[in-house]
Write a protein that holds these residues in place. Structure first.
Motif, PDB file in Angstrom:
ATOM      1  N   SER A  64       0.853  -1.336   0.102  1.00 45.64           N
ATOM      2  CA  SER A  64      -0.032   0.163   0.048  1.00 45.64           C
ATOM      3  C   SER A  64       0.752   1.110   0.013  1.00 45.64           C
ATOM      4  CB  SER A  64      -0.820  -0.045   1.346  1.00 45.64           C
ATOM      5  OG  SER A  64       0.085   0.305   2.260  1.00 45.64           O
ATOM      6  N   VAL A  65       0.337   2.215  -0.095  1.00 46.30           N
ATOM      7  CA  VAL A  65       0.776   3.690  -0.192  1.00 46.30           C
ATOM      8  C   VAL A  65       0.762   3.953   1.434  1.00 46.30           C
ATOM      9  CG1 VAL A  65       0.676   6.208  -0.928  1.00 46.30           C
ATOM     10  CG2 VAL A  65      -0.079   4.234  -2.239  1.00 46.30           C
ATOM     11  N   GLY A  66       1.866   4.825   1.834  1.00 44.37           N
ATOM     12  CA  GLY A  66       1.991   5.164   3.095  1.00 44.37           C
ATOM     13  C   GLY A  66       2.762   4.361   4.167  1.00 44.37           C
ATOM     14  N   SER A  67       2.987   4.905   5.505  1.00 46.66           N
ATOM     15  CA  SER A  67       3.888   3.900   6.314  1.00 46.66           C
ATOM     16  C   SER A  67       2.806   3.368   7.546  1.00 46.66           C
ATOM     17  CB  SER A  67       4.739   5.201   6.759  1.00 46.66           C
ATOM     18  OG  SER A  67       4.108   6.230   7.938  1.00 46.66           O
ATOM     19  N   VAL A  68       3.729   2.407   7.902  1.00 48.75           N
ATOM     20  CA  VAL A  68       3.271   1.824   9.238  1.00 48.75           C
ATOM     21  C   VAL A  68       4.220   1.735  10.322  1.00 48.75           C
ATOM     22  CG1 VAL A  68       2.193  -0.203  10.229  1.00 48.75           C
ATOM     23  CG2 VAL A  68       1.868   0.498   7.610  1.00 48.75           C
ATOM     24  N   ARG A  69       4.025   2.247  11.555  1.00 48.03           N
ATOM     25  CA  ARG A  69       5.105   2.308  12.415  1.00 48.03           C
ATOM     26  C   ARG A  69       4.797   1.620  13.406  1.00 48.03           C
ATOM     27  NH1 ARG A  69       5.419   8.247  13.837  1.00 48.03           N
ATOM     28  NH2 ARG A  69       3.750   8.430  12.306  1.00 48.03           N
ATOM     29  N   LEU A  70       5.711   0.841  13.935  1.00 48.29           N
ATOM     30  CA  LEU A  70       5.611   0.100  15.196  1.00 48.29           C
ATOM     31  C   LEU A  70       6.492   0.442  16.119  1.00 48.29           C
ATOM     32  CD1 LEU A  70       4.016  -2.560  16.285  1.00 48.29           C
ATOM     33  CD2 LEU A  70       5.583  -3.825  15.557  1.00 48.29           C
ATOM     34  N   ASP A  71       6.034   0.929  17.389  1.00 44.11           N
ATOM     35  CA  ASP A  71       6.871   1.458  18.258  1.00 44.11           C
ATOM     36  C   ASP A  71       7.533   2.668  17.876  1.00 44.11           C
ATOM     37  OD1 ASP A  71       5.814  -0.471  20.093  1.00 44.11           O
ATOM     38  OD2 ASP A  71       7.214  -1.798  19.524  1.00 44.11           O
ATOM     39  N   GLY A  72       7.289   3.384  17.006  1.00 46.05           N
ATOM     40  CA  GLY A  72       8.132   4.404  16.706  1.00 46.05           C
ATOM     41  C   GLY A  72       8.918   4.287  15.265  1.00 46.05           C
ATOM     42  N   VAL A  73       8.962   2.969  14.981  1.00 42.62           N
ATOM     43  CA  VAL A  73      10.067   2.667  13.816  1.00 42.62           C
ATOM     44  C   VAL A  73       9.017   2.149  12.630  1.00 42.62           C
ATOM     45  CG1 VAL A  73      11.887   0.903  12.949  1.00 42.62           C
ATOM     46  CG2 VAL A  73      11.629   1.584  15.271  1.00 42.62           C
ATOM     47  N   THR A  74       9.476   3.030  11.510  1.00 39.45           N
ATOM     48  CA  THR A  74       8.765   2.723  10.261  1.00 39.45           C
ATOM     49  C   THR A  74       9.304   1.308   9.790  1.00 39.45           C
ATOM     50  OG1 THR A  74       8.554   4.865   9.734  1.00 39.45           O
ATOM     51  CG2 THR A  74       7.976   3.331   7.929  1.00 39.45           C
ATOM     52  N   LEU A  75       8.262   0.072   9.542  1.00 38.74           N
ATOM     53  CA  LEU A  75       8.492  -0.951   9.110  1.00 38.74           C
ATOM     54  C   LEU A  75       8.099  -1.212   7.499  1.00 38.74           C
ATOM     55  CD1 LEU A  75       7.638  -3.100  12.150  1.00 38.74           C
ATOM     56  CD2 LEU A  75       9.801  -2.359  11.735  1.00 38.74           C
ATOM     57  N   SER A  76       9.129  -2.244   7.081  1.00 35.58           N
ATOM     58  CA  SER A  76       8.585  -2.533   5.418  1.00 35.58           C
ATOM     59  C   SER A  76       7.776  -3.553   5.506  1.00 35.58           C
ATOM     60  CB  SER A  76       9.998  -3.072   4.983  1.00 35.58           C
ATOM     61  OG  SER A  76      10.532  -4.384   5.658  1.00 35.58           O
ATOM     62  N   PRO A  77       6.924  -3.873   4.725  1.00 32.88           N
ATOM     63  CA  PRO A  77       5.895  -5.028   4.516  1.00 32.88           C
ATOM     64  C   PRO A  77       6.785  -6.221   5.161  1.00 32.88           C
ATOM     65  CG  PRO A  77       5.781  -3.777   2.547  1.00 32.88           C
ATOM     66  CD  PRO A  77       6.820  -3.160   3.316  1.00 32.88           C
ATOM     67  N   ARG A  78       7.886  -6.521   4.628  1.00 34.33           N
ATOM     68  CA  ARG A  78       8.560  -7.793   4.973  1.00 34.33           C
ATOM     69  C   ARG A  78       8.849  -7.856   6.724  1.00 34.33           C
ATOM     70  NH1 ARG A  78      10.895 -10.872   1.278  1.00 34.33           N
ATOM     71  NH2 ARG A  78      11.676 -12.987   2.351  1.00 34.33           N
ATOM     72  N   ALA A  79       9.312  -6.747   6.949  1.00 37.21           N
ATOM     73  CA  ALA A  79       9.442  -6.414   8.388  1.00 37.21           C
ATOM     74  C   ALA A  79       8.144  -6.827   9.483  1.00 37.21           C
ATOM     75  CB  ALA A  79      10.137  -5.540   8.918  1.00 37.21           C
ATOM     76  N   ARG A  80       7.192  -6.215   8.699  1.00 37.48           N
ATOM     77  CA  ARG A  80       5.870  -6.338   9.356  1.00 37.48           C
ATOM     78  C   ARG A  80       5.374  -7.799   9.221  1.00 37.48           C
ATOM     79  NH1 ARG A  80       4.606  -1.589   6.051  1.00 37.48           N
ATOM     80  NH2 ARG A  80       2.552  -2.673   5.516  1.00 37.48           N
ATOM     81  N   GLN A  81       5.632  -8.425   8.416  1.00 33.26           N
ATOM     82  CA  GLN A  81       5.225  -9.899   8.185  1.00 33.26           C
ATOM     83  C   GLN A  81       5.869 -10.549   9.306  1.00 33.26           C
ATOM     84  OE1 GLN A  81       6.379 -11.484   4.506  1.00 33.26           O
ATOM     85  NE2 GLN A  81       5.032 -10.209   3.465  1.00 33.26           N
ATOM     86  N   ARG A  82       7.247 -10.531   9.773  1.00 37.63           N
ATOM     87  CA  ARG A  82       8.131 -11.011  10.760  1.00 37.63           C
ATOM     88  C   ARG A  82       7.541 -10.584  12.197  1.00 37.63           C
ATOM     89  NH1 ARG A  82      11.955 -14.522   9.084  1.00 37.63           N
ATOM     90  NH2 ARG A  82      10.895 -15.354  10.910  1.00 37.63           N
ATOM     91  N   SER A  83       6.617  -9.426  12.107  1.00 33.39           N
ATOM     92  CA  SER A  83       6.325  -9.074  13.432  1.00 33.39           C
ATOM     93  C   SER A  83       4.837  -9.436  13.772  1.00 33.39           C
ATOM     94  CB  SER A  83       6.401  -7.554  13.584  1.00 33.39           C
ATOM     95  OG  SER A  83       7.619  -7.045  13.304  1.00 33.39           O
ATOM     96  N   SER A  84       4.248  -9.993  12.790  1.00 32.85           N
ATOM     97  CA  SER A  84       2.604 -10.265  12.592  1.00 32.85           C
ATOM     98  C   SER A  84       2.619 -11.689  12.993  1.00 32.85           C
ATOM     99  CB  SER A  84       2.135  -9.511  11.607  1.00 32.85           C
ATOM    100  OG  SER A  84       2.308  -8.282  11.498  1.00 32.85           O
ATOM    101  N   ALA A  85       1.273 -11.844  13.402  1.00 35.23           N
ATOM    102  CA  ALA A  85       0.529 -13.137  13.374  1.00 35.23           C
ATOM    103  C   ALA A  85      -0.799 -13.229  13.221  1.00 35.23           C
ATOM    104  CB  ALA A  85       0.771 -13.951  14.741  1.00 35.23           C
ATOM    105  N   VAL A  86      -1.524 -13.773  12.318  1.00 37.96           N
ATOM    106  CA  VAL A  86      -2.967 -14.047  12.143  1.00 37.96           C
ATOM    107  C   VAL A  86      -3.362 -15.241  12.435  1.00 37.96           C
ATOM    108  CG1 VAL A  86      -4.732 -13.710  10.216  1.00 37.96           C
ATOM    109  CG2 VAL A  86      -2.312 -12.526  10.210  1.00 37.96           C
ATOM    110  N   VAL A  87      -4.658 -15.117  13.156  1.00 40.10           N
ATOM    111  CA  VAL A  87      -5.409 -16.524  13.226  1.00 40.10           C
ATOM    112  C   VAL A  87      -6.479 -16.296  12.271  1.00 40.10           C
ATOM    113  CG1 VAL A  87      -6.888 -17.798  15.159  1.00 40.10           C
ATOM    114  CG2 VAL A  87      -4.886 -16.517  15.934  1.00 40.10           C
TER     115      VAL A  87
END
Lengths: 212, 253, 491
Positions: free
Chosen positions: C327-350
């Motif tokens: 997507s366009v735009g940024s996603v920040r976790l704990d103040g750090v902007t994460l790439s989609p790949r980094a978000r994958q490694r920080s996420s889990a989905v049930v």
């Protein structure tokens, strides 16, 4: 109740197990497994897109992996004709993705041979299933068939001959009857391995899950 | 293998259905489309199939424009242009075994792409019901007619499950060149097993509901819109006749 | 009143099951009667419903059936399924999964076409049915794009179009909003007035109060108690709860999180920072703008429910946050902007269908795989807390749906991901376990994760979520009905 409905269905006999009569469930089963088989083959081919190096691994992998859904399908074959019907389904898909018509024809012929092997095993033998898949996997040669039938003609038709005689010559030396036989042999060997892998995964996963 | 956006094209065709008017199916009668696919495959896969390529390309453009699938038209044209450049232009400007190998490969791929593009028209414009009805009108045996229709419906279901399993693998860090090359069989097992299990589960309701509503039964179905050879089919037929004549005449010259 | 349905001393065991699901069941239903089969899940109510259209036993090879079932004069084991389908109409729990076509007209015509009705008759029935449907459903839409309530209406219309004598519905209210449930009641009242015999398997009951004739409460595959309509009216919700049943479904509204943009149903003026911040996130799929959020902030340690109708972009938003959708735009976790790949490694989905994410052959291997890149080694405690420790050697695919879901939750907790998404976790899962699912969601939040809950289930949202983010379709002009509904829901 509408009176325009066709003849009211009264007791219809359940079809005997070993007849050519396909129940709706048989037909749908074949359709779903044909689609699964196709998407597995497709997905493994796509894995190769990650990098060319991966492609070297995935190319022989395809007939091996495709053995998993095919072997599971064979456990659900309850009567004559289902393996052949699967052949028709996969031949249609083969044609739709642009593979040569000869390839579709090969799929149907190999399926008929498979049908005979399964029948010889009374549709219950694991080894019959493995051999059925081994034979069937020879279809992976399909896309190459028109080329292999007349490689020189194909190269000539691109007009490469005019400026690349040397190259065309080496190509002719490379694509020979032994090469073709080697390709067939390697897909069949991979198919055999795929049959073994498939039957191993049947007991490792699908039987426990109640799916086989 | 040639990628086809089955999902996307089906979605596009579904949106094209009008609200009030009974859907007048766009695109060829499935039977005409099947004949065209086979015919294209037969002429293109010949040794001198190259000279049939322009005709096939015109046919593909005509069919895709008729559908109004502009996105697909663009991707088809780009694919054909790139492959054609590799096949016919690169070996001329750069004479080298590498360019020649690429050229032969691309020319061979081009044949597949053209046939697949004709087939994409069938997949995009027909519905399971229409497909089965058309095949039955041809007296294709019931199992085959029903099965080919049902397969059209199962495609998005299974593709969706496959995508979801890949997503789940990505989140677990199970997708990656390293894993695939190190343990190819394990990587593949982790994809294929859940994908099959989920697909079988995902198709259960669909099968049950369809069978209860008579799909695949021994009754003779009566489609609401009977398969018919329409004006569009006639136009495409005329176009095909013109293309074949032109190709044959050009050879004579 | 003549009996149109007769179940006589039926005992049924599913293939591979240890215990029968129905034991000595006896039940007769008169023509034109409306009967509700209820009970907690596992009580056999859905199985009893499947007896009536023949799916039990005909769809389950190797199951064991004794006793006899007669439906509209047909012995269900002696005729083919299409013959039973001609006299019954079936609506399964997820209408979306039973649609064979993608347009309302095709779907309504489907049964009549395949059962071989005369074309003119089919046409007039289809036209009449569509005329009624057009009041509530945009008929030109792709069926998969409709809201859950609209899909339900189409599924019922398609099941009833061939004028069967009996209509069977399996948990029809399970994925509906409160508005859609009211519509469902009205539809059932109309069908009853037309003389249809209706059997509903349900765990929510009050919405059926004015249409039902009898309530059959099942427990352990047997009939526990039977209430007439009058008796049922006298029974308080507390008694129902004791039976594992639910009474009235009330809409749940939680405080909205701070969010701004065209996707936000109630945009906030300012969005203060939190653990997970979205900035200028926009996503267009197939030419449609699906998500348009100028800014949104999600707190960690809290459960945020993502709400809105189908097409409002709930799953797309979850996919963007977890890095699965670009997507366009940024996603920040704990103040750090994460790439989609980094978000994958920080996420889990049930996931809704948890089978998609079970990769190995034993429960313990599954947990070990989940823990590969996490330092924590309390996996035994996690398994024990989810009541899975005695199953360590079982194959995940051989377990029940509820157990599979708990296993995935266990894997998520062992992996210690910062972002956890629950996608419709209560669909198809035991109602009595609603409380325990809610508890699991709470525990993941208590571990410190940012938890997002996508759910249509008002009860689950009330139990498990702290706040909500209501989404609307940012390009709502293309989907007028869905947007209309979600606007109503959010007010």
């Amino acid at each position: 109740m509408s009176d325009t409905a066709p003849a009211p269905a009264t007791a219809a006999p359940t079809p005997p197990k070993r007849s050519l009569r396909f129940s709706p469930r048989d037909i749908i089963n074949v359709a779903i497994f044909a689609v699964i088989y196709f998407i597995v083959v497709f997905a493994v081919a796509m894995l190769g897109v990650i990098s060319p190096f991966v492609m070297i691994v995935t190319l022989p992998l395809t007939p091996i992996v495709a053995g998993i859904p095919y072997m599971l399908f064979l456990t659900r074959v309850r009567h004559a004709g289902m393996v052949a019907l699967m052949g028709v389904a996969l031949a249609a898909l083969d044609l739709v993705i642009g593979h040569p018509w000869q390839s579709a024809l090969i799929i149907i012929v190999l399926s008929l041979i498979g049908e005979a092997i399964m029948a010889a095993g009374k549709y219950r033998s694991t080894w019959a299933a493995i051999w059925t898949y081994t034979v069937f996997s020879a279809w992976f040669i399909g896309p190459w068939v028109p080329f292999l039938l007349d490689p020189a003609g194909y190269i000539a038709s691109y007009g490469l001959e005019a400026y690349g005689e040397e190259y065309a010559q080496s190509f002719r030396e490379l694509v020979t009857v032994p090469t073709i036989l080697l390709m067939v042999l390697s897909t069949v060997v991979c198919g055999f391995l795929g049959g073994l892998l498939g039957s191993r995964l049947l007991s490792k996963h699908f039987r426990k899950a109640g799916l086989a | 293998m040639t990628p086809i956006d089955v999902d996307g094209t089906r979605r596009a065709s579904a949106l094209a259905v009008g609200v009030e008017a009974p859907p007048r199916p766009r695109g060829l009668d499935p039977r005409a489309a099947i004949v065209l696919i086979v015919a294209t495959s037969v002429v293109i896969m010949q040794v001198d199939g190259v000279r049939w390529m322009p005709a096939a390309l015109v046919l593909v453009i005509a069919l895709t424009m008729w559908e109004g699938a502009w996105r697909r038209l663009v991707s088809e044209l780009v694919t054909v242009a790139v492959l054609a450049a590799f096949a016919f232009w690169l070996p001329v400007v750069w004479q080298h075994p590498v360019s020649a190998t690429l050229g032969v490969g691309a020319a061979y791929m081009l044949r597949f792409v053209l046939v697949a593009a004709v087939a994409a028209h069938l997949v995009a414009t027909t519905t399971p019901t229409r497909m089965s009805a058309a095949l039955r009108a041809w007296h294709v045996p019931r199992p085959v007619a029903v099965m080919l229709g049902v397969m059209l419906r199962f495609f998005p279901v299974v593709a969706n499950e496959a995508r979801a399993v890949l997503d789940a693998m990505r989140l677990r860090g199970l997708v990656g060149a390293r894993g695939v090359t190190r343990h190819p069989l394990r990587a593949v097992e982790r994809f294929v097993v859940p994908m099959i299990a989920a697909s079988l589960r995902g198709s259960e309701d669909l099968s049950a509901a369809a069978i209860l509503r008579g799909l695949g039964s021994h009754r003779v179905p009566v489609p609401l819109v009977p398969p018919r050879f329409g004006a569009g089919d006639l136009l495409v037929l005329l176009l095909v006749v013109a293309l074949v004549t032109a190709t044959l005449l050009l050879k004579g010259l | 009143m003549t009996d149109i349905i007769r179940i006589e001393d039926v005992t049924w065991t599913y293939p591979h099951a240890d215990e029968p699901s129905l034991r000595g069941l006896d039940l007769s239903i008169g023509e034109g009667e409306v009967v509700v089969l209820c009970g907690a899940s596992g009580s056999g109510k859905s199985t009893a419903l499947r007896l009536l259209n023949g799916l039990v036993p005909q769809f389950h090879d190797e199951g064991v059936l004794t006793g006899a079932v007669t439906v509209a004069g047909l012995v269900t084991t002696a005729v083919e399924l299409d013959a039973l389908g001609a006299v019954t109409g079936t609506v399964l729990q997820h209408p979306r999964r039973q649609f064979f076509t993608d347009s309302a007209r095709d779907e309504v015509a489907f049964a009549m076409e395949n059962l071989g009705f005369e074309r003119e008759h089919t046409r007039s029935r289809v036209d009449a049915t569509l005329a009624e449907l057009s009041l509530y459903v945009p008929l030109g839409q792709s069926l998969q794009r409709l809201s859950g309530g609209q899909q339900q209406q189409i599924a019922i219309a398609s099941a009833a179009a061939h004028e069967p004598r009996i209509l069977l519905l399996d948990e029809p209210s399970s994925n509906l909003s409160v508005d859609a449930i009211a519509r469902l009641t009205a539809t059932l009242i109309a069908l009853k007035a037309a003389g249809m015999t209706i059997v509903v398997a349900e765990h929510r009951l009050r919405y059926l109060q004015d249409v039902l004739d009898r309530v059959v409460v099942m427990r352990g595959g047997e009939i526990d108690v039977v209430w007439t309509a009058d008796e049922f009216r006298e029974i308080p919700d507390e008694t129902l709860a004791a039976e594992g049943l639910r009474g009235v479904v009330r809409p749940t509204t939680l405080p909205e999180i701070a969010a701004a943009g065209a996707s936000a149903a109630s945009p906030a003026a300012s969005v203060p920072p939190a653990a997970l911040v979205l900035d200028g996130v926009r996503c267009t799929l197939g030419g449609r703008r699906v998500i348009d959020l100028d800014r949104a902030a999600f707190a960690s340690g809290e459960v945020t429910a993502i709400r809105g109708t189908n097409g409002a972009g709930k799953s797309t938003l979850a996919r963007i946050i977890t890095g699965l959708q670009r997507s366009v735009g940024s996603v920040r976790l704990d103040g750090v902007t994460l790439s989609p790949r980094a978000r994958q490694r920080s996420s889990a989905v049930v996931m809704q269908d948890v089978q998609r994410q079970l990769f190995t052959e034993t429960v313990s291997a599954e947990i070990a795989l989940a823990g590969t890149d996490s330092p924590v080694t309390d996996s035994d405690a996690v398994l024990a807390s989810l009541d899975l420790d005695h199953l360590a050697d079982r194959h995940p695919l051989s377990m029940s749906g509820g157990q599979q879901q708990r296993l995935v939750v266990a894997a998520v907790r062992v992996a210690r991901r910062r972002i956890v998404v629950f996608d419709e976790p209560s669909s198809g899962v035991d109602r009595r376990h609603l409380q325990s699912i809610a508890e699991q969601i709470r525990r993941v939040a208590a571990d410190g994760a940012v938890v997002l809950l996508i759910s249509h289930d008002e009860d689950l949202v009330a139990l498990a979520a702290d706040r909500q983010l209501s989404l609307v379709n940012p390009s709502s002009a293309t989907v007028p009905a869905a947007a209309h509904e979600s606007v109503k829901e959010s007010t």
